[in-house]
Design a protein around this motif. Structure first.
Motif, PDB file in Angstrom:
ATOM      1  N   THR A 131       0.862  -5.942   5.839  1.00  0.00           N
ATOM      2  CA  THR A 131       0.704  -4.829   4.909  1.00  0.00           C
ATOM      3  C   THR A 131       1.962  -3.965   4.956  1.00  0.00           C
ATOM      4  OG1 THR A 131      -1.712  -4.769   5.147  1.00  0.00           O
ATOM      5  CG2 THR A 131      -0.645  -2.771   4.322  1.00  0.00           C
ATOM      6  N   LEU A 132       2.618  -3.841   3.815  1.00  0.00           N
ATOM      7  CA  LEU A 132       3.785  -2.973   3.677  1.00  0.00           C
ATOM      8  C   LEU A 132       3.286  -1.624   3.172  1.00  0.00           C
ATOM      9  CD1 LEU A 132       6.839  -2.337   3.517  1.00  0.00           C
ATOM     10  CD2 LEU A 132       6.783  -3.281   1.188  1.00  0.00           C
ATOM     11  N   VAL A 133       3.447  -0.598   3.981  1.00  0.00           N
ATOM     12  CA  VAL A 133       2.973   0.737   3.635  1.00  0.00           C
ATOM     13  C   VAL A 133       4.187   1.581   3.241  1.00  0.00           C
ATOM     14  CG1 VAL A 133       1.660   2.747   4.394  1.00  0.00           C
ATOM     15  CG2 VAL A 133       1.138   0.477   5.338  1.00  0.00           C
ATOM     16  N   VAL A 134       4.238   1.996   1.987  1.00  0.00           N
ATOM     17  CA  VAL A 134       5.350   2.805   1.489  1.00  0.00           C
ATOM     18  C   VAL A 134       4.906   4.261   1.460  1.00  0.00           C
ATOM     19  CG1 VAL A 134       7.018   3.140  -0.360  1.00  0.00           C
ATOM     20  CG2 VAL A 134       6.104   0.848   0.080  1.00  0.00           C
ATOM     21  N   ALA A 135       5.534   5.091   2.294  1.00  0.00           N
ATOM     22  CA  ALA A 135       5.233   6.520   2.317  1.00  0.00           C
ATOM     23  C   ALA A 135       6.115   7.197   1.277  1.00  0.00           C
ATOM     24  CB  ALA A 135       5.494   7.090   3.707  1.00  0.00           C
ATOM     25  N   VAL A 136       5.502   7.650   0.198  1.00  0.00           N
ATOM     26  CA  VAL A 136       6.264   8.230  -0.911  1.00  0.00           C
ATOM     27  C   VAL A 136       5.580   9.519  -1.357  1.00  0.00           C
ATOM     28  CG1 VAL A 136       5.094   6.729  -2.587  1.00  0.00           C
ATOM     29  CG2 VAL A 136       7.280   7.773  -3.185  1.00  0.00           C
ATOM     30  N   LYS A 192       0.869  -1.178   0.000  1.00  0.00           N
ATOM     31  CA  LYS A 192       0.000   0.000   0.000  1.00  0.00           C
ATOM     32  C   LYS A 192       0.907   1.229   0.000  1.00  0.00           C
ATOM     33  CE  LYS A 192      -3.198   2.412   3.166  1.00  0.00           C
ATOM     34  NZ  LYS A 192      -4.256   2.783   2.219  1.00  0.00           N
ATOM     35  N   THR A 193       0.461   2.312  -0.599  1.00  0.00           N
ATOM     36  CA  THR A 193       1.224   3.561  -0.541  1.00  0.00           C
ATOM     37  C   THR A 193       0.412   4.622   0.171  1.00  0.00           C
ATOM     38  OG1 THR A 193       0.383   4.277  -2.702  1.00  0.00           O
ATOM     39  CG2 THR A 193       2.499   3.113  -2.676  1.00  0.00           C
ATOM     40  N   ILE A 194       1.126   5.537   0.825  1.00  0.00           N
ATOM     41  CA  ILE A 194       0.501   6.736   1.366  1.00  0.00           C
ATOM     42  C   ILE A 194       1.298   7.928   0.856  1.00  0.00           C
ATOM     43  CG2 ILE A 194      -0.533   5.653   3.388  1.00  0.00           C
ATOM     44  CD1 ILE A 194       1.791   6.725   5.068  1.00  0.00           C
ATOM     45  N   GLY A 195       0.603   8.989   0.502  1.00  0.00           N
ATOM     46  CA  GLY A 195       1.240  10.154  -0.086  1.00  0.00           C
ATOM     47  C   GLY A 195       0.582  10.491  -1.412  1.00  0.00           C
ATOM     48  N   ASP A 196       1.039  11.553  -2.024  1.00  0.00           N
ATOM     49  CA  ASP A 196       0.471  12.026  -3.291  1.00  0.00           C
ATOM     50  C   ASP A 196       1.272  11.457  -4.453  1.00  0.00           C
ATOM     51  OD1 ASP A 196      -0.672  13.330  -5.397  1.00  0.00           O
ATOM     52  OD2 ASP A 196      -0.150  15.358  -4.733  1.00  0.00           O
ATOM     53  N   LEU A 197       0.791  10.356  -5.026  1.00  0.00           N
ATOM     54  CA  LEU A 197       1.510   9.714  -6.129  1.00  0.00           C
ATOM     55  C   LEU A 197       1.373  10.479  -7.435  1.00  0.00           C
ATOM     56  CD1 LEU A 197       1.712   7.385  -4.084  1.00  0.00           C
ATOM     57  CD2 LEU A 197       1.264   5.794  -5.959  1.00  0.00           C
ATOM     58  N   SER A 198       0.452  11.430  -7.498  1.00  0.00           N
ATOM     59  CA  SER A 198       0.202  12.122  -8.764  1.00  0.00           C
ATOM     60  C   SER A 198       1.414  12.911  -9.248  1.00  0.00           C
ATOM     61  CB  SER A 198      -0.999  13.074  -8.621  1.00  0.00           C
ATOM     62  OG  SER A 198      -0.697  14.168  -7.768  1.00  0.00           O
ATOM     63  N   LEU A 199       2.301  13.287  -8.344  1.00  0.00           N
ATOM     64  CA  LEU A 199       3.465  14.080  -8.720  1.00  0.00           C
ATOM     65  C   LEU A 199       4.679  13.229  -9.088  1.00  0.00           C
ATOM     66  CD1 LEU A 199       3.286  16.952  -6.069  1.00  0.00           C
ATOM     67  CD2 LEU A 199       2.411  16.928  -8.412  1.00  0.00           C
ATOM     68  N   TRP A 218       0.324  -2.618  -5.930  1.00  0.00           N
ATOM     69  CA  TRP A 218      -0.928  -2.612  -5.182  1.00  0.00           C
ATOM     70  C   TRP A 218      -1.944  -3.549  -5.823  1.00  0.00           C
ATOM     71  CZ3 TRP A 218      -4.169  -2.419  -1.477  1.00  0.00           C
ATOM     72  CH2 TRP A 218      -5.525  -2.185  -1.692  1.00  0.00           C
ATOM     73  N   GLU A 219      -2.078  -3.462  -7.130  1.00  0.00           N
ATOM     74  CA  GLU A 219      -3.066  -4.280  -7.828  1.00  0.00           C
ATOM     75  C   GLU A 219      -2.766  -5.773  -7.654  1.00  0.00           C
ATOM     76  OE1 GLU A 219      -6.482  -5.075  -9.725  1.00  0.00           O
ATOM     77  OE2 GLU A 219      -5.793  -3.055  -9.183  1.00  0.00           O
ATOM     78  N   LYS A 220      -1.504  -6.132  -7.730  1.00  0.00           N
ATOM     79  CA  LYS A 220      -1.130  -7.543  -7.647  1.00  0.00           C
ATOM     80  C   LYS A 220      -1.320  -8.116  -6.247  1.00  0.00           C
ATOM     81  CE  LYS A 220       2.239 -10.871  -9.204  1.00  0.00           C
ATOM     82  NZ  LYS A 220       3.275 -11.122 -10.204  1.00  0.00           N
ATOM     83  N   THR A 221      -1.111  -7.278  -5.224  1.00  0.00           N
ATOM     84  CA  THR A 221      -1.085  -7.798  -3.855  1.00  0.00           C
ATOM     85  C   THR A 221      -2.293  -7.401  -3.013  1.00  0.00           C
ATOM     86  OG1 THR A 221       0.119  -5.855  -2.984  1.00  0.00           O
ATOM     87  CG2 THR A 221       1.450  -7.650  -3.907  1.00  0.00           C
TER      88      THR A 221
END
Length: 259
Positions: free
Chosen positions: A147-152, A117-124, A137-140
């Protein structure tokens, strides 16, 4: 716990006893501020990107060990909203590294039943980097392990403002519909955070000896325990994680109450 301690920690350094770890008190959620890649590289007369690449093995080791211990959520602070201020060469290299690493690791994570899972604004993010995280995310997404949460491109102040704006939008919508004003609860507010539906971190680990949050999970860590280690991130391994867990388990968590 998914594996026996002697399998997870097969060769502990002298003076470090894995059997002292209480399997019933493993944190549900560990958050890690991975710091020190640049200093690790500088000590070896390497460029900073070499330090970031060296830190990948520490990420792998931490994910594997946390999953084996039965940690339910592991959040890693990979790239903050402030990190865009770094030299362009470093930022471009990091974005490329994120994409390549995520694509290379996702099959192994999927086999271990880890959900990404990711947290943050991926749009940039650059398209290639964003698509790599979305593919992971789609695969897992249906996995039931850790749950591996990647803050990016994550910043906690920005996250809090985002949640405030969502509450304001709801107020405006209610007013437009002629409904009475609503008193928002903490739970209402938290639904606007990137971490909605996740438990708050029990333990926050920061490497490299720095003692600050760096705009990381400001709302969520109100009652987290903090452990700071002088170890630079590329040198962080399962035994350093064990030391952090033992220190965590030695704390008396009162959550503001008197015992």
């Amino acid at each position: 716990m998914n594996k026996p301690l002697d399998i997870i920690f097969p060769n502990p350094p002298s003076g470090l006893a894995p059997e002292a770890l209480d399997a019933a008190r493993i944190p549900e959620h560990i958050a890690v501020i991975m710091d020190g890649n640049g200093r690790w590289a500088k000590k070896r007369a390497l460029n900073r990107l070499k330090g970031h690449k060296a830190g990948i093995e520490a990420v792998r080791e931490t994910i594997r060990c946390a999953s084996d211990l039965g940690v339910r959520y592991l959040t890693i602070y990979s790239f903050s909203t402030e990190n865009w201020k770094r030299p362009q060469e470093e930022v471009v290299g990091l974005m490329d590294l994120f994409a390549k690493t995520m694509l290379a690791e996702v099959d192994g994570l999927h086999e271990e039943h880890v959900r990404v899972k990711t947290i943050g604004d991926l749009s940039l993010l650059p398209e290639e980097t964003r698509e790599a995280f979305e593919e992971a995310w789609e695969k897992t997404k249906n996995n039931t392990g850790m749950t591996l949460v990647v803050a990016v491109n994550y910043g906690s102040r920005q996250e809090i403002l985002r949640a405030v704006n969502r509450c304001a939008e709801e107020v405006a919508a209610r007013t437009a519909d002629g409904l009475a004003p609503k008193e928002f609860s903490a739970e209402d507010f938290e639904r606007g955070l990137y971490t909605a539906g996740m438990p708050d971190p029990d333990l926050v680990i920061r490497t490299s000896g720095e003692v600050r949050l760096s705009n990381f999970l400001l709302w969520q860590v109100a009652y987290s325990e903090f452990v700071v280690t002088d170890v630079l991130w590329p040198d962080f391994d399962r035994y350093e994680l064990l030391r952090c867990l033992l220190e965590f388990q030695g704390r008396d968590r009162r959550f503001g109450a008197v015992k």
